[in-house]
Write a protein that holds these residues in place. Structure first.
Motif, PDB file in Angstrom:
ATOM      1  N   HIS A  92     -15.611  35.699  12.122  1.00 15.24           N
ATOM      2  CA  HIS A  92     -16.552  35.410  13.224  1.00 15.24           C
ATOM      3  C   HIS A  92     -15.847  35.473  14.573  1.00 15.24           C
ATOM      4  N   ASP A 126      -9.251  29.841  14.859  1.00 14.76           N
ATOM      5  CA  ASP A 126     -10.649  29.846  14.386  1.00 14.76           C
ATOM      6  C   ASP A 126     -11.555  30.637  15.316  1.00 14.76           C
ATOM      7  N   ASP A 127     -11.947  31.867  15.043  1.00 12.67           N
ATOM      8  CA  ASP A 127     -11.432  32.621  13.910  1.00 12.67           C
ATOM      9  C   ASP A 127     -10.853  33.942  14.423  1.00 12.67           C
ATOM     10  N   GLU A 157     -21.325  31.724  13.593  1.00  8.10           N
ATOM     11  CA  GLU A 157     -20.790  30.816  12.571  1.00  8.10           C
ATOM     12  C   GLU A 157     -20.738  29.380  13.077  1.00  8.10           C
ATOM     13  N   GLU A 158     -20.303  29.214  14.314  1.00  8.84           N
ATOM     14  CA  GLU A 158     -20.104  27.850  14.829  1.00  8.84           C
ATOM     15  C   GLU A 158     -21.425  27.142  15.140  1.00  8.84           C
ATOM     16  N   ASP A 202     -10.655  32.263   7.183  1.00  4.97           N
ATOM     17  CA  ASP A 202     -11.277  31.341   8.137  1.00  4.97           C
ATOM     18  C   ASP A 202     -11.109  29.907   7.643  1.00  4.97           C
TER      19      ASP A 202
HETATM   20 MN    MN Z   1     -14.177  29.465  11.526  1.00  8.34          MN
END
Ligand code: MN
Ligand code: BES
Ligand code: MN
Length: 456
Positions: free
Chosen positions: A86, A119-120, A152-153, A179
């Motif tokens: 991501h 991340d990431d 993703e977050e 990840d």
């Molecule tokens: Mn991540």
């Protein structure tokens, strides 16, 4: 692959420069004002994939932030590995706690400091570099697809539909992901479990305006006091969550499996020291790794209301709010838990206040079996780089799309993470050690080789 280490050494500085260009784009998915940066980062990912040897790469619209898809198909008869990562990152506040600016990457003490260093963006980029190496030295042993998302977050809200709409495009044998974290720099490990999530916001409303706490205090219910009571009742003195029905579907591990888990090297003293606490706390009867790996948890992520600026203001506030998240384990269903939580929270509300519960986002947990060609390939890849067998372990974190890959596409994932506990992901001064960055790039190409061999 004797030239692998040399290739990485020779190109390390360029790789870092490239990664830094991506890190400089503040692609914070949760903030509306960064919408344009999401497209900038997606464009960067697409260009990078093309530069590194993809046959095609494209920025795909979704209902939310775009997904970048790219591929290199060398022979339809060969296995296909899908790389997931991501490009979105978490917010950076509180800014004053950062030693250097979050989007001005900088190497100090052998670590990259920046939001996204681990991340990431940093972990994802290891795959781009490994891909470049395999293509440019003519050693790519299988087909590769890349699916890099930007949500993703925030719980990947648009990705279920994206997967459903793109089944054909995303056909493959395994999804490879960096990840997650390893147990320690000298303790290679493979993440075999992720927790699910249910994230809610609760609102407690009392009187129709903020009141004078002298004139009304003692006679009118204070929403903050009530909210605190309600929250503290959610976990009992044995560390168990009191929401009715909460544990109904929790998977129970056999004594054997728990013994297996307890073999993972874990230094509790160092763990406590690294986060600055004297004692740990959690559900009775479970070890620390069990508490995060195989047991659910409930946490208040933020709480607000009333007067919080400097000095004293005597006020009995009208409202109180909190963000509450629950980490779930295999077999617990996020929607079901959200409903149980909502019903429970409303049922414990006293009549003197009004209580509302909003659902923000959720996702399911994941378990990776260890008796598959992909797990064995990952295991052998680590062994090649580290000289020892990696330990399987279940992480407490969540990556909602991993269970969607399984449910919608029917493809299992391998979580080959190279992060460390000390990388401070989501926190100020997020960092990623160069040594981990390099170890990752060295390990990934071996995965492809072993996977293709084991698939034959
Ligand atoms: Mn991540
Ligand atoms: N990469 C993390 C998840 C992670 C980190 C798993 C370390 C295991 C070890 C991911 O970016 C993340 O932060 N996920 C969120 C999910 C949420 C926002 C839906 C999380 O776990 O809080
Ligand atoms: Mn994250």
């Amino acid at each position: 692959m004797q030239d692998l280490k040399k290739y990485i050494q020779d190109n390390k500085d360029r790789f870092l420069e490239e990664l830094f260009d991506l890190i400089r784009i503040p692609s914070i998915s949760s903030k509306e004002e960064h919408k344009e940066d999401m497209y900038k980062a997606a464009g960067w990912v697409k260009d990078s994939l093309l530069k590194k040897g993809a046959d095609m790469a494209e920025v795909c619209e979704t209902e939310g932030h775009p997904v970048v898809y790219g591929e290199k198909i060398i022979d339809p008869e060969l296995p296909t590995v899908i790389i997931y990562g991501h490009y979105d990152v978490q917010p950076v506040e509180p800014l004053d706690l950062w030693k250097s600016q979050p989007f001005s990457p900088e190497v100090r003490d052998g670590k990259i400091f920046a939001r996204g260093a681990d991340d990431d963006k940093g972990q994802m980029f290891m795959h781009f570099a490994a891909f470049e190496y395999l293509v440019s030295t003519n050693q790519l042993p299988c087909n590769i697809k890349f699916m890099i998302e930007g949500e993703e977050e925030i719980g990947s809200p648009s990705l279920g539909k994206f997967l459903e709409d793109n089944r054909q495009k995303l056909a493959g044998d395994v999804i490879l992901v960096s990840d997650t974290a390893m147990l320690g720099a000298d303790t290679p490990s493979i993440t075999t479990g992720l927790r699910g999530l249910s994230y809610c916001e609760v609102h407690v409303t009392g009187p129709n305006r903020d009141l004078h706490s002298g004139l009304y205090g003692g006679a009118v219910a204070n929403p903050i006091n009530i909210l605190c009571d309600m929250i503290s009742s959610l976990i009992d003195d044995k560390g168990r969550i009191t929401v009715k029905g909460f544990y109904d579907d929790v998977e129970t591990l056999s004594e054997n499996e728990r013994e297996e888990m307890a073999r993972a090297p874990f230094d509790e003293q160092a763990y406590k020291k690294s986060i600055g606490v004297k004692e740990l706390a959690g559900e009775q009867g479970f070890s620390t790794l069990e508490r995060t790996g195989i047991r659910p948890s409930l946490d208040v992520n933020g709480i607000w209301g009333g007067y919080t600026k400097t000095g004293a203001k005597t006020v009995l506030p009208s409202e109180a709010h909190a963000k509450i998240s629950m980490r779930l384990v295999p077999h617990q269903n996020s929607d079901k838990i959200t409903k149980l939580f909502k019903d429970h929270f409303l049922s414990i509300a006293p009549d003197c206040v009004k209580v509302e519960v909003d659902f923000l986002h959720g996702g399911e947990g994941y378990v990776s079996p260890v008796d598959t060609p992909e797990y064995q390939a990952a295991s052998k890849a680590y062994e090649k780089t580290y000289g020892i067998n990696p330990v399987p372990y279940r992480s407490g974190g969540s990556i909602p799309i991993i269970s969607m890959f399984e449910q919608i596409l029917g493809i299992k994932s391998i979580l080959m993470g190279f992060g460390l506990e000390s990388d401070a992901i989501h926190s100020p001064n997020e960092n990623y050690p160069l040594s981990q960055f390099i170890k990752g790039m060295e390990t990934i190409p071996h995965f492809y080789k072993f996977f293709v061999e084991l698939k034959k």
